[in-house]
Design a protein around this motif. Sequence first.
Motif, PDB file in Angstrom:
ATOM      1  N   ARG A 242      -8.362   3.868  17.018  1.00  0.00           N
ATOM      2  CA  ARG A 242      -7.030   3.319  17.202  1.00  0.00           C
ATOM      3  C   ARG A 242      -5.972   4.372  17.498  1.00  0.00           C
ATOM      4  N   ALA A 243      -6.382   5.642  17.559  1.00  0.00           N
ATOM      5  CA  ALA A 243      -5.380   6.686  17.781  1.00  0.00           C
ATOM      6  C   ALA A 243      -6.025   7.897  18.454  1.00  0.00           C
ATOM      7  N   LEU A 244      -5.215   8.657  19.148  1.00  0.00           N
ATOM      8  CA  LEU A 244      -5.696   9.848  19.842  1.00  0.00           C
ATOM      9  C   LEU A 244      -6.394  10.804  18.879  1.00  0.00           C
ATOM     10  N   GLY A 245      -5.789  11.003  17.715  1.00  0.00           N
ATOM     11  CA  GLY A 245      -6.342  11.958  16.764  1.00  0.00           C
ATOM     12  C   GLY A 245      -7.670  11.555  16.174  1.00  0.00           C
ATOM     13  N   ALA A 246      -8.085  10.302  16.380  1.00  0.00           N
ATOM     14  CA  ALA A 246      -9.355   9.825  15.838  1.00  0.00           C
ATOM     15  C   ALA A 246     -10.492   9.895  16.851  1.00  0.00           C
ATOM     16  N   LEU A 247     -10.242  10.464  18.027  1.00  0.00           N
ATOM     17  CA  LEU A 247     -11.299  10.528  19.036  1.00  0.00           C
ATOM     18  C   LEU A 247     -12.526  11.241  18.474  1.00  0.00           C
ATOM     19  N   PRO A 248     -13.708  10.642  18.642  1.00  0.00           N
ATOM     20  CA  PRO A 248     -14.928  11.265  18.136  1.00  0.00           C
ATOM     21  C   PRO A 248     -15.590  12.190  19.154  1.00  0.00           C
ATOM     22  N   VAL A 249     -14.997  12.283  20.338  1.00  0.00           N
ATOM     23  CA  VAL A 249     -15.576  13.079  21.431  1.00  0.00           C
ATOM     24  C   VAL A 249     -14.503  14.000  22.000  1.00  0.00           C
TER      25      VAL A 249
ATOM     26  N   LEU B 255      -3.783  17.869  16.927  1.00  0.00           N
ATOM     27  CA  LEU B 255      -4.559  16.857  16.210  1.00  0.00           C
ATOM     28  C   LEU B 255      -6.012  17.287  16.017  1.00  0.00           C
ATOM     29  N   GLY B 256      -6.320  18.504  16.429  1.00  0.00           N
ATOM     30  CA  GLY B 256      -7.657  19.042  16.206  1.00  0.00           C
ATOM     31  C   GLY B 256      -8.677  18.664  17.262  1.00  0.00           C
ATOM     32  N   LEU B 257      -8.234  18.165  18.413  1.00  0.00           N
ATOM     33  CA  LEU B 257      -9.172  17.755  19.453  1.00  0.00           C
ATOM     34  C   LEU B 257      -9.646  18.954  20.266  1.00  0.00           C
ATOM     35  N   ARG B 258     -10.879  18.848  20.724  1.00  0.00           N
ATOM     36  CA  ARG B 258     -11.359  19.787  21.735  1.00  0.00           C
ATOM     37  C   ARG B 258     -10.931  19.224  23.086  1.00  0.00           C
ATOM     38  N   VAL B 259     -10.212  20.033  23.860  1.00  0.00           N
ATOM     39  CA  VAL B 259      -9.643  19.558  25.119  1.00  0.00           C
ATOM     40  C   VAL B 259     -10.145  20.427  26.269  1.00  0.00           C
ATOM     41  N   LEU B 260     -10.604  19.768  27.325  1.00  0.00           N
ATOM     42  CA  LEU B 260     -11.082  20.454  28.516  1.00  0.00           C
ATOM     43  C   LEU B 260     -10.294  19.952  29.722  1.00  0.00           C
TER      44      LEU B 260
ATOM     45  N   LEU C 122      -3.887   0.854  29.584  1.00  0.00           N
ATOM     46  CA  LEU C 122      -5.173   1.450  29.951  1.00  0.00           C
ATOM     47  C   LEU C 122      -5.635   2.466  28.916  1.00  0.00           C
ATOM     48  N   TYR C 123      -4.685   3.211  28.365  1.00  0.00           N
ATOM     49  CA  TYR C 123      -5.013   4.163  27.297  1.00  0.00           C
ATOM     50  C   TYR C 123      -5.578   3.432  26.081  1.00  0.00           C
ATOM     51  N   ARG C 124      -4.952   2.318  25.694  1.00  0.00           N
ATOM     52  CA  ARG C 124      -5.443   1.531  24.551  1.00  0.00           C
ATOM     53  C   ARG C 124      -6.840   0.991  24.828  1.00  0.00           C
ATOM     54  N   GLU C 125      -7.107   0.590  26.061  1.00  0.00           N
ATOM     55  CA  GLU C 125      -8.437   0.093  26.405  1.00  0.00           C
ATOM     56  C   GLU C 125      -9.491   1.196  26.232  1.00  0.00           C
ATOM     57  N   ALA C 126      -9.134   2.413  26.609  1.00  0.00           N
ATOM     58  CA  ALA C 126     -10.072   3.533  26.448  1.00  0.00           C
ATOM     59  C   ALA C 126     -10.345   3.799  24.970  1.00  0.00           C
ATOM     60  N   LEU C 127      -9.299   3.733  24.144  1.00  0.00           N
ATOM     61  CA  LEU C 127      -9.501   3.906  22.704  1.00  0.00           C
ATOM     62  C   LEU C 127     -10.384   2.793  22.148  1.00  0.00           C
ATOM     63  N   ASP C 128     -10.138   1.568  22.590  1.00  0.00           N
ATOM     64  CA  ASP C 128     -10.935   0.436  22.112  1.00  0.00           C
ATOM     65  C   ASP C 128     -12.407   0.620  22.448  1.00  0.00           C
ATOM     66  N   ALA C 129     -12.679   1.185  23.630  1.00  0.00           N
ATOM     67  CA  ALA C 129     -14.071   1.398  24.035  1.00  0.00           C
ATOM     68  C   ALA C 129     -14.787   2.350  23.096  1.00  0.00           C
ATOM     69  N   LEU C 130     -14.025   3.218  22.449  1.00  0.00           N
ATOM     70  CA  LEU C 130     -14.600   4.168  21.494  1.00  0.00           C
ATOM     71  C   LEU C 130     -14.427   3.704  20.054  1.00  0.00           C
TER      72      LEU C 130
ATOM     73  N   GLY D  25       1.329   9.304  12.566  1.00  0.00           N
ATOM     74  CA  GLY D  25       1.662  10.426  13.433  1.00  0.00           C
ATOM     75  C   GLY D  25       0.499  11.026  14.188  1.00  0.00           C
ATOM     76  N   THR D  26      -0.623  10.305  14.308  1.00  0.00           N
ATOM     77  CA  THR D  26      -1.803  10.863  14.967  1.00  0.00           C
ATOM     78  C   THR D  26      -2.044  10.267  16.345  1.00  0.00           C
ATOM     79  N   ASP D  27      -1.036   9.642  16.915  1.00  0.00           N
ATOM     80  CA  ASP D  27      -1.241   8.987  18.197  1.00  0.00           C
ATOM     81  C   ASP D  27      -0.104   9.341  19.147  1.00  0.00           C
ATOM     82  N   VAL D  28      -0.190   8.831  20.374  1.00  0.00           N
ATOM     83  CA  VAL D  28       0.890   8.933  21.344  1.00  0.00           C
ATOM     84  C   VAL D  28       1.122   7.548  21.944  1.00  0.00           C
ATOM     85  N   THR D  29       2.298   7.354  22.481  1.00  0.00           N
ATOM     86  CA  THR D  29       2.631   6.130  23.195  1.00  0.00           C
ATOM     87  C   THR D  29       3.113   6.514  24.583  1.00  0.00           C
ATOM     88  N   PHE D  30       2.475   5.971  25.603  1.00  0.00           N
ATOM     89  CA  PHE D  30       2.884   6.246  26.976  1.00  0.00           C
ATOM     90  C   PHE D  30       4.096   5.388  27.318  1.00  0.00           C
TER      91      PHE D  30
END
Length: 210
Positions: A59-66, A126-131, A48-56, A35-40
Amino acid sequence: MGRAARAADLPFAGGPIGSGRDFLGPFCAPGGTDGTDVTFRDTEADRLYREALDALDVRALGALPVPLVCTFGLSLHTVATRQNWDVHRDPGGDLPEAFLRGPLFAALVTAYVRGALAFYDRALSLGLRVLAPLPPQRVPPMSDARVFTAAQEVVRTALAARGVEIVDLRARVTDASGLQRRAFSQADDPIHGNLAFGRLVVRALLDRGL
Protein backbone atom coordinates in the motif's frame (compact mmCIF):
# COMPACT_ATOMS: atom_id res chain seq x y z
CA MET A 1 11.88 -2.50 -20.60
CA GLY A 2 8.36 -3.66 -19.85
CA ARG A 3 7.86 -5.12 -23.32
CA ALA A 4 11.17 -6.98 -23.05
CA ALA A 5 10.28 -8.35 -19.61
CA ARG A 6 6.89 -9.54 -20.85
CA ALA A 7 8.47 -11.11 -23.94
CA ALA A 8 10.82 -13.07 -21.66
CA ASP A 9 7.95 -14.09 -19.33
CA LEU A 10 9.61 -12.30 -16.42
CA PRO A 11 7.43 -11.11 -13.54
CA PHE A 12 7.37 -7.38 -12.90
CA ALA A 13 4.96 -4.70 -11.78
CA GLY A 14 4.69 -1.18 -13.07
CA GLY A 15 5.35 0.49 -16.38
CA PRO A 16 4.92 3.99 -17.82
CA ILE A 17 2.66 6.28 -15.82
CA GLY A 18 3.06 9.30 -18.09
CA SER A 19 5.40 11.10 -20.45
CA GLY A 20 8.99 11.50 -19.29
CA ARG A 21 8.73 15.29 -19.45
CA ASP A 22 6.07 15.16 -16.74
CA PHE A 23 8.53 13.78 -14.19
CA LEU A 24 11.22 16.44 -14.15
CA GLY A 25 9.82 19.28 -12.09
CA PRO A 26 7.83 18.74 -8.86
CA PHE A 27 5.33 15.97 -9.59
CA CYS A 28 4.66 14.29 -6.26
CA ALA A 29 4.48 14.94 -2.54
CA PRO A 30 5.06 12.83 0.58
CA GLY A 31 2.03 10.73 1.42
CA GLY A 32 0.72 7.93 3.59
CA THR A 33 -0.50 8.09 7.15
CA ASP A 34 2.91 6.93 8.39
CA GLY A 35 4.94 8.98 5.93
CA THR A 36 6.17 6.02 3.86
CA ASP A 37 4.43 6.83 0.61
CA VAL A 38 4.14 9.48 -2.11
CA THR A 39 1.16 10.98 -3.89
CA PHE A 40 1.46 11.97 -7.54
CA ARG A 41 -0.06 15.33 -8.37
CA ASP A 42 -1.47 14.05 -11.67
CA THR A 43 -4.57 11.96 -11.03
CA GLU A 44 -3.94 9.44 -13.79
CA ALA A 45 -0.30 8.97 -12.80
CA ASP A 46 -1.34 8.37 -9.20
CA ARG A 47 -3.96 5.84 -10.33
CA LEU A 48 -1.40 3.89 -12.35
CA TYR A 49 1.05 4.04 -9.45
CA ARG A 50 -1.61 2.60 -7.10
CA GLU A 51 -2.29 -0.19 -9.58
CA ALA A 52 1.41 -1.12 -9.57
CA LEU A 53 1.42 -1.21 -5.77
CA ASP A 54 -1.72 -3.36 -5.78
CA ALA A 55 -0.02 -5.83 -8.12
CA LEU A 56 2.64 -6.31 -5.45
CA ASP A 57 0.04 -6.39 -2.65
CA VAL A 58 1.51 -3.37 -0.87
CA ARG A 59 0.00 0.00 0.00
CA ALA A 60 2.99 2.33 0.06
CA LEU A 61 6.28 3.02 -1.70
CA GLY A 62 8.27 2.20 1.41
CA ALA A 63 6.74 -1.28 1.57
CA LEU A 64 8.03 -2.41 -1.83
CA PRO A 65 9.43 -5.94 -1.51
CA VAL A 66 11.54 -5.59 -4.67
CA PRO A 67 14.08 -3.06 -5.99
CA LEU A 68 12.70 0.02 -7.71
CA VAL A 69 13.76 0.56 -11.33
CA CYS A 70 13.07 4.17 -12.25
CA THR A 71 13.81 6.54 -15.13
CA PHE A 72 12.39 9.77 -13.69
CA GLY A 73 14.58 12.73 -14.57
CA LEU A 74 16.20 10.98 -17.52
CA SER A 75 14.01 12.46 -20.24
CA LEU A 76 17.04 14.49 -21.18
CA HIS A 77 16.03 15.31 -24.75
CA THR A 78 13.41 17.54 -23.09
CA VAL A 79 16.04 19.25 -20.95
CA ALA A 80 18.16 19.68 -24.09
CA THR A 81 15.45 21.48 -26.11
CA ARG A 82 17.44 24.00 -28.16
CA GLN A 83 15.35 27.06 -27.28
CA ASN A 84 15.98 26.49 -23.57
CA TRP A 85 19.64 27.33 -24.08
CA ASP A 86 19.61 30.10 -26.71
CA VAL A 87 20.33 32.78 -24.12
CA HIS A 88 23.64 31.08 -23.29
CA ARG A 89 24.93 30.77 -26.87
CA ASP A 90 27.91 32.78 -28.13
CA PRO A 91 27.58 35.16 -31.10
CA GLY A 92 28.17 32.24 -33.46
CA GLY A 93 25.22 30.35 -32.02
CA ASP A 94 27.29 27.74 -30.21
CA LEU A 95 27.43 26.81 -26.54
CA PRO A 96 30.94 27.16 -25.10
CA GLU A 97 32.39 23.95 -23.73
CA ALA A 98 33.34 25.80 -20.55
CA PHE A 99 29.67 26.60 -19.99
CA LEU A 100 28.55 22.99 -20.53
CA ARG A 101 31.13 21.80 -18.03
CA GLY A 102 30.64 24.62 -15.57
CA PRO A 103 28.73 25.11 -12.33
CA LEU A 104 26.00 27.33 -13.83
CA PHE A 105 24.99 24.65 -16.34
CA ALA A 106 25.00 21.99 -13.62
CA ALA A 107 22.85 24.18 -11.39
CA LEU A 108 20.36 24.85 -14.20
CA VAL A 109 20.02 21.17 -15.07
CA THR A 110 19.69 20.21 -11.42
CA ALA A 111 16.92 22.78 -11.01
CA TYR A 112 15.22 21.46 -14.15
CA VAL A 113 15.05 17.90 -12.76
CA ARG A 114 14.55 18.88 -9.11
CA GLY A 115 11.26 16.97 -8.86
CA ALA A 116 12.87 13.75 -10.02
CA LEU A 117 15.80 14.17 -7.64
CA ALA A 118 13.36 14.75 -4.78
CA PHE A 119 11.58 11.51 -5.66
CA TYR A 120 14.86 9.56 -5.62
CA ASP A 121 15.76 11.14 -2.28
CA ARG A 122 12.39 10.04 -0.94
CA ALA A 123 12.71 6.46 -2.21
CA LEU A 124 16.23 6.10 -0.84
CA SER A 125 15.23 7.54 2.53
CA LEU A 126 12.67 4.73 2.75
CA GLY A 127 15.43 2.16 2.43
CA LEU A 128 14.68 1.08 -1.14
CA ARG A 129 17.26 -0.21 -3.56
CA VAL A 130 16.90 2.05 -6.60
CA LEU A 131 18.28 1.49 -10.09
CA ALA A 132 18.16 3.97 -12.96
CA PRO A 133 18.84 2.85 -16.55
CA LEU A 134 20.28 5.64 -18.68
CA PRO A 135 17.97 6.54 -21.57
CA PRO A 136 18.44 5.61 -25.22
CA GLN A 137 21.16 7.85 -26.60
CA ARG A 138 18.84 9.52 -29.11
CA VAL A 139 18.53 13.24 -29.72
CA PRO A 140 15.55 14.52 -31.77
CA PRO A 141 15.93 17.55 -34.05
CA MET A 142 14.35 19.87 -31.46
CA SER A 143 17.21 19.12 -29.03
CA ASP A 144 20.90 19.96 -28.81
CA ALA A 145 23.07 16.84 -28.73
CA ARG A 146 25.85 18.51 -26.73
CA VAL A 147 23.39 19.69 -24.10
CA PHE A 148 21.86 16.20 -23.95
CA THR A 149 25.25 14.63 -23.27
CA ALA A 150 26.31 17.24 -20.74
CA ALA A 151 22.96 17.21 -18.94
CA GLN A 152 23.04 13.43 -18.78
CA GLU A 153 26.37 13.58 -17.01
CA VAL A 154 25.02 16.09 -14.49
CA VAL A 155 22.01 13.91 -13.70
CA ARG A 156 24.02 10.68 -13.70
CA THR A 157 26.49 12.17 -11.24
CA ALA A 158 23.71 13.50 -9.00
CA LEU A 159 21.95 10.12 -8.91
CA ALA A 160 25.13 8.13 -8.29
CA ALA A 161 26.09 10.48 -5.45
CA ARG A 162 22.76 9.72 -3.81
CA GLY A 163 23.29 5.97 -4.00
CA VAL A 164 21.18 5.20 -7.05
CA GLU A 165 22.64 2.35 -9.10
CA ILE A 166 23.18 3.51 -12.68
CA VAL A 167 22.57 1.01 -15.47
CA ASP A 168 24.77 2.32 -18.28
CA LEU A 169 24.64 0.51 -21.62
CA ARG A 170 26.20 3.26 -23.72
CA ALA A 171 29.31 1.26 -24.60
CA ARG A 172 27.11 -1.49 -26.05
CA VAL A 173 24.48 0.46 -27.94
CA THR A 174 26.18 3.56 -29.38
CA ASP A 175 28.33 4.21 -32.43
CA ALA A 176 31.43 6.39 -32.80
CA SER A 177 29.26 9.52 -32.56
CA GLY A 178 28.03 8.49 -29.13
CA LEU A 179 24.46 8.14 -30.36
CA GLN A 180 22.25 5.05 -30.35
CA ARG A 181 22.85 2.57 -33.14
CA ARG A 182 19.94 1.83 -35.45
CA ALA A 183 19.87 -1.78 -34.26
CA PHE A 184 18.76 -0.56 -30.83
CA SER A 185 16.47 2.28 -31.95
CA GLN A 186 12.71 2.21 -32.37
CA ALA A 187 11.87 2.73 -36.04
CA ASP A 188 9.88 5.85 -36.93
CA ASP A 189 10.45 7.25 -33.46
CA PRO A 190 13.14 9.84 -32.66
CA ILE A 191 13.70 9.12 -28.95
CA HIS A 192 12.91 5.57 -27.86
CA GLY A 193 14.88 2.35 -27.91
CA ASN A 194 13.46 -0.83 -29.42
CA LEU A 195 12.83 -4.31 -28.07
CA ALA A 196 16.49 -5.27 -28.55
CA PHE A 197 17.52 -2.34 -26.36
CA GLY A 198 14.91 -3.30 -23.78
CA ARG A 199 16.29 -6.83 -23.69
CA LEU A 200 19.76 -5.48 -22.94
CA VAL A 201 18.37 -3.40 -20.09
CA VAL A 202 16.50 -6.39 -18.66
CA ARG A 203 19.61 -8.56 -18.93
CA ALA A 204 21.67 -5.90 -17.14
CA LEU A 205 19.10 -5.76 -14.35
CA LEU A 206 19.13 -9.53 -14.02
CA ASP A 207 22.93 -9.47 -13.86
CA ARG A 208 22.55 -7.13 -10.87
CA GLY A 209 20.46 -9.70 -9.04
CA LEU A 210 16.95 -8.50 -9.76
